[in-house]
Design a protein around this motif. Structure first.
Motif, PDB file in Angstrom:
ATOM      1  N   PRO A 165       0.798  -1.233   0.000  1.00 14.47           N
ATOM      2  CA  PRO A 165       0.000   0.000   0.000  1.00 14.47           C
ATOM      3  C   PRO A 165       0.829   1.280   0.000  1.00 14.47           C
ATOM      4  CG  PRO A 165      -0.811  -1.555   1.643  1.00 14.47           C
ATOM      5  CD  PRO A 165       0.485  -2.076   1.159  1.00 14.47           C
ATOM      6  N   PHE A 166       1.961   1.268   0.667  1.00 16.57           N
ATOM      7  CA  PHE A 166       2.783   2.473   0.726  1.00 16.57           C
ATOM      8  C   PHE A 166       3.374   2.803  -0.645  1.00 16.57           C
ATOM      9  CE2 PHE A 166       2.732   0.699   4.990  1.00 16.57           C
ATOM     10  CZ  PHE A 166       2.452   1.813   5.765  1.00 16.57           C
ATOM     11  N   VAL A 167       3.856   1.772  -1.342  1.00 16.38           N
ATOM     12  CA  VAL A 167       4.378   1.996  -2.686  1.00 16.38           C
ATOM     13  C   VAL A 167       3.255   2.433  -3.619  1.00 16.38           C
ATOM     14  CG1 VAL A 167       5.536   0.915  -4.653  1.00 16.38           C
ATOM     15  CG2 VAL A 167       6.205   0.295  -2.330  1.00 16.38           C
ATOM     16  N   TYR A 168       2.119   1.757  -3.517  1.00 15.78           N
ATOM     17  CA  TYR A 168       0.970   2.074  -4.367  1.00 15.78           C
ATOM     18  C   TYR A 168       0.556   3.544  -4.215  1.00 15.78           C
ATOM     19  CZ  TYR A 168      -3.957   2.202  -5.756  1.00 15.78           C
ATOM     20  OH  TYR A 168      -5.159   2.554  -6.316  1.00 15.78           O
ATOM     21  N   LEU A 169       0.440   4.021  -2.984  1.00 14.73           N
ATOM     22  CA  LEU A 169      -0.020   5.383  -2.748  1.00 14.73           C
ATOM     23  C   LEU A 169       1.003   6.422  -3.218  1.00 14.73           C
ATOM     24  CD1 LEU A 169      -1.701   5.022   0.750  1.00 14.73           C
ATOM     25  CD2 LEU A 169      -2.811   5.298  -1.459  1.00 14.73           C
ATOM     26  N   MET A 170       2.290   6.144  -3.045  1.00 17.16           N
ATOM     27  CA  MET A 170       3.306   7.095  -3.484  1.00 17.16           C
ATOM     28  C   MET A 170       3.352   7.203  -4.998  1.00 17.16           C
ATOM     29  SD  MET A 170       6.466   6.662  -0.817  1.00 17.16           S
ATOM     30  CE  MET A 170       6.242   7.138   0.906  1.00 17.16           C
ATOM     31  N   VAL A 171       3.242   6.067  -5.676  1.00 16.63           N
ATOM     32  CA  VAL A 171       3.222   6.100  -7.141  1.00 16.63           C
ATOM     33  C   VAL A 171       1.934   6.747  -7.635  1.00 16.63           C
ATOM     34  CG1 VAL A 171       3.286   4.703  -9.240  1.00 16.63           C
ATOM     35  CG2 VAL A 171       4.720   4.081  -7.286  1.00 16.63           C
ATOM     36  N   MET A 172       0.831   6.457  -6.970  1.00 16.18           N
ATOM     37  CA  MET A 172      -0.451   7.045  -7.364  1.00 16.18           C
ATOM     38  C   MET A 172      -0.421   8.567  -7.207  1.00 16.18           C
ATOM     39  SD  MET A 172      -3.448   6.373  -8.575  1.00 16.18           S
ATOM     40  CE  MET A 172      -3.822   4.646  -8.250  1.00 16.18           C
ATOM     41  N   ALA A 173       0.224   9.050  -6.149  1.00 12.14           N
ATOM     42  CA  ALA A 173       0.337  10.502  -5.958  1.00 12.14           C
ATOM     43  C   ALA A 173       1.115  11.138  -7.100  1.00 12.14           C
ATOM     44  CB  ALA A 173       1.008  10.793  -4.625  1.00 12.14           C
ATOM     45  N   ARG A 174       2.149  10.461  -7.569  1.00  9.65           N
ATOM     46  CA  ARG A 174       2.911  10.969  -8.717  1.00  9.65           C
ATOM     47  C   ARG A 174       2.076  10.937  -9.996  1.00  9.65           C
ATOM     48  NH1 ARG A 174       6.981  14.345 -10.243  1.00  9.65           N
ATOM     49  NH2 ARG A 174       7.941  13.623 -12.183  1.00  9.65           N
ATOM     50  N   LEU A 175       1.304   9.888 -10.185  1.00 14.24           N
ATOM     51  CA  LEU A 175       0.485   9.761 -11.387  1.00 14.24           C
ATOM     52  C   LEU A 175      -0.631  10.800 -11.416  1.00 14.24           C
ATOM     53  CD1 LEU A 175       0.186   5.863 -11.639  1.00 14.24           C
ATOM     54  CD2 LEU A 175       1.617   7.382 -13.026  1.00 14.24           C
ATOM     55  N   GLY A 208       8.195   8.873  -7.554  1.00 14.32           N
ATOM     56  CA  GLY A 208       7.300   8.131  -6.673  1.00 14.32           C
ATOM     57  C   GLY A 208       7.739   6.697  -6.487  1.00 14.32           C
ATOM     58  N   ILE A 209       8.294   6.090  -7.535  1.00 20.21           N
ATOM     59  CA  ILE A 209       8.752   4.700  -7.453  1.00 20.21           C
ATOM     60  C   ILE A 209       9.944   4.590  -6.501  1.00 20.21           C
ATOM     61  CG2 ILE A 209       9.774   2.805  -8.769  1.00 20.21           C
ATOM     62  CD1 ILE A 209       8.160   3.783 -11.191  1.00 20.21           C
ATOM     63  N   VAL A 210      10.912   5.500  -6.654  1.00 21.74           N
ATOM     64  CA  VAL A 210      12.099   5.469  -5.788  1.00 21.74           C
ATOM     65  C   VAL A 210      11.707   5.754  -4.338  1.00 21.74           C
ATOM     66  CG1 VAL A 210      14.325   6.551  -5.315  1.00 21.74           C
ATOM     67  CG2 VAL A 210      13.648   6.098  -7.669  1.00 21.74           C
ATOM     68  N   SER A 211      10.828   6.724  -4.143  1.00 17.21           N
ATOM     69  CA  SER A 211      10.377   7.045  -2.779  1.00 17.21           C
ATOM     70  C   SER A 211       9.648   5.860  -2.157  1.00 17.21           C
ATOM     71  CB  SER A 211       9.461   8.266  -2.807  1.00 17.21           C
ATOM     72  OG  SER A 211      10.133   9.400  -3.310  1.00 17.21           O
ATOM     73  N   GLY A 212       8.815   5.193  -2.945  1.00 18.49           N
ATOM     74  CA  GLY A 212       8.110   4.021  -2.441  1.00 18.49           C
ATOM     75  C   GLY A 212       9.064   2.894  -2.079  1.00 18.49           C
ATOM     76  N   PHE A 213      10.090   2.687  -2.897  1.00 15.76           N
ATOM     77  CA  PHE A 213      11.076   1.638  -2.618  1.00 15.76           C
ATOM     78  C   PHE A 213      11.827   1.927  -1.320  1.00 15.76           C
ATOM     79  CE2 PHE A 213      15.496   0.177  -2.938  1.00 15.76           C
ATOM     80  CZ  PHE A 213      15.296  -1.186  -3.045  1.00 15.76           C
ATOM     81  N   LEU A 214      12.298   3.169  -1.156  1.00 16.14           N
ATOM     82  CA  LEU A 214      13.049   3.516   0.053  1.00 16.14           C
ATOM     83  C   LEU A 214      12.174   3.427   1.299  1.00 16.14           C
ATOM     84  CD1 LEU A 214      15.142   6.560  -1.251  1.00 16.14           C
ATOM     85  CD2 LEU A 214      15.880   4.192  -0.946  1.00 16.14           C
ATOM     86  N   THR A 215      10.904   3.835   1.166  1.00 21.79           N
ATOM     87  CA  THR A 215       9.983   3.715   2.299  1.00 21.79           C
ATOM     88  C   THR A 215       9.757   2.255   2.666  1.00 21.79           C
ATOM     89  OG1 THR A 215       8.852   5.758   1.651  1.00 21.79           O
ATOM     90  CG2 THR A 215       7.668   4.273   3.129  1.00 21.79           C
ATOM     91  N   ALA A 216       9.610   1.411   1.662  1.00 24.30           N
ATOM     92  CA  ALA A 216       9.403  -0.018   1.911  1.00 24.30           C
ATOM     93  C   ALA A 216      10.616  -0.641   2.593  1.00 24.30           C
ATOM     94  CB  ALA A 216       9.098  -0.733   0.592  1.00 24.30           C
TER      95      ALA A 216
END
Length: 282
Positions: A165-175, A208-216
């Protein structure tokens, strides 16, 4: 001279002087005081941890500067490094898997229309809302039901699940900030759906992808509750190791490892800062 007011060079006058006086009066405002108190509250434990990693004794009493705990960390802590290696392996693997699935899921939900779209968007938030103990027990029951032996693989699956969910939401915010005219321009230039995905959508979504990866990675490294339920023999991670060590008193070796991890995090953050700015500006 009477009637003449002398000003020092550079002294603000008029509206500038009013703003300067107002800023001076508010220098120690309530909000700034609370901000400083919050910063001290957050970072003071880190400074204490760093300080006592160089203490010569185990106790809280300062006995002198020493590197004995760093020496023990690097040369006499095989179990600790094994646990750290397990945590790093699971964090990187689960974060990478969650990033791929979460990115593709965000792109699919954002660009395509289907019947269950609203339900999927709602279900995505569940792992973030539910208490970790419920997720851990649920995954334990699931693994027992399918006959999957507890170990590093089950921890990997569990971490991938709650990282999604964290990766999904960060990428979705970028999209959501995406300029759809770029997609239309790519189609007008003859790009098919696969080329548009790989050469337009994913590069534009990279911050958003990189931010999601680092958060994960961060969430996986620090997780204890879920890992406690789904771990098995020989799959001790760093949080589990620290928890078991607490029963015998926290060793300053843990402090030394924490300092190494803090330094690594700071170096990584500063190293990636310019990279994130670069890909965000593209």
């Amino acid at each position: 001279m009477s009637g003449i007011i002398a000003f020092r060079k550079g002294t603000p006058t008029g509206e500038a002087a009013k703003h300067a006086r107002r800023a001076y009066r508010k220098r120690f405002s309530f909000s700034q005081t609370m901000f400083m108190a919050t910063i001290v509250f957050l970072f003071l434990p880190l400074f204490v941890l760093i300080l006592y990693s160089f203490n010569g004794s185990k106790g809280m009493g300062w006995t002198g500067f020493s590197l004995v705990w760093y020496e023990k960390l690097f040369f006499n802590s095989a179990d600790l490094w094994r646990a750290f290696g397990n945590s790093a392996l699971i964090a990187l693997a689960s974060a990478a898997t969650a990033t791929v699935i979460g990115t593709l899921g965000a792109i699919g939900v954002n660009w395509y229309e289907f019947k269950l779209k609203k339900y999927i968007q709602g279900i995505t938030f569940l792992p973030m809302i539910l208490p970790e103990i419920i997720i851990g027990v649920s995954l334990l029951i699931f693994f027992a039901g399918v006959g999957l032996k507890l170990g590093l693989f089950t921890i990997y699956i569990a971490h991938t699940t709650f990282n999604l969910p964290f990766v999904y939401l960060m990428v979705m915010a970028r999209l959501d900030e995406f300029d759809y005219s770029i997609i239309e321009a790519a189609h007008d230039l003859g790009a098919n759906e696969r080329q548009t995905l790989l050469k337009v959508i994913i590069p534009m979504s990279m911050p958003g992808i990189v931010s999601g990866f680092l958060t994960a990675v961060t969430l996986s490294l620090e997780d204890f509750v879920i890992t406690f339920f789904v771990s098995g023999p020989g799959s001790t991670t760093l949080p589990l190791y620290v928890y078991s060590a607490i029963r015998f008193g926290v060793s300053p070796v843990i402090n030394a490892l924490s300092v190494i991890m803090i330094l690594g995090t700071v170096v990584l953050a500063f190293s990636l800062r310019n990279f994130l700015k670069y890909i965000a500006a593209k």
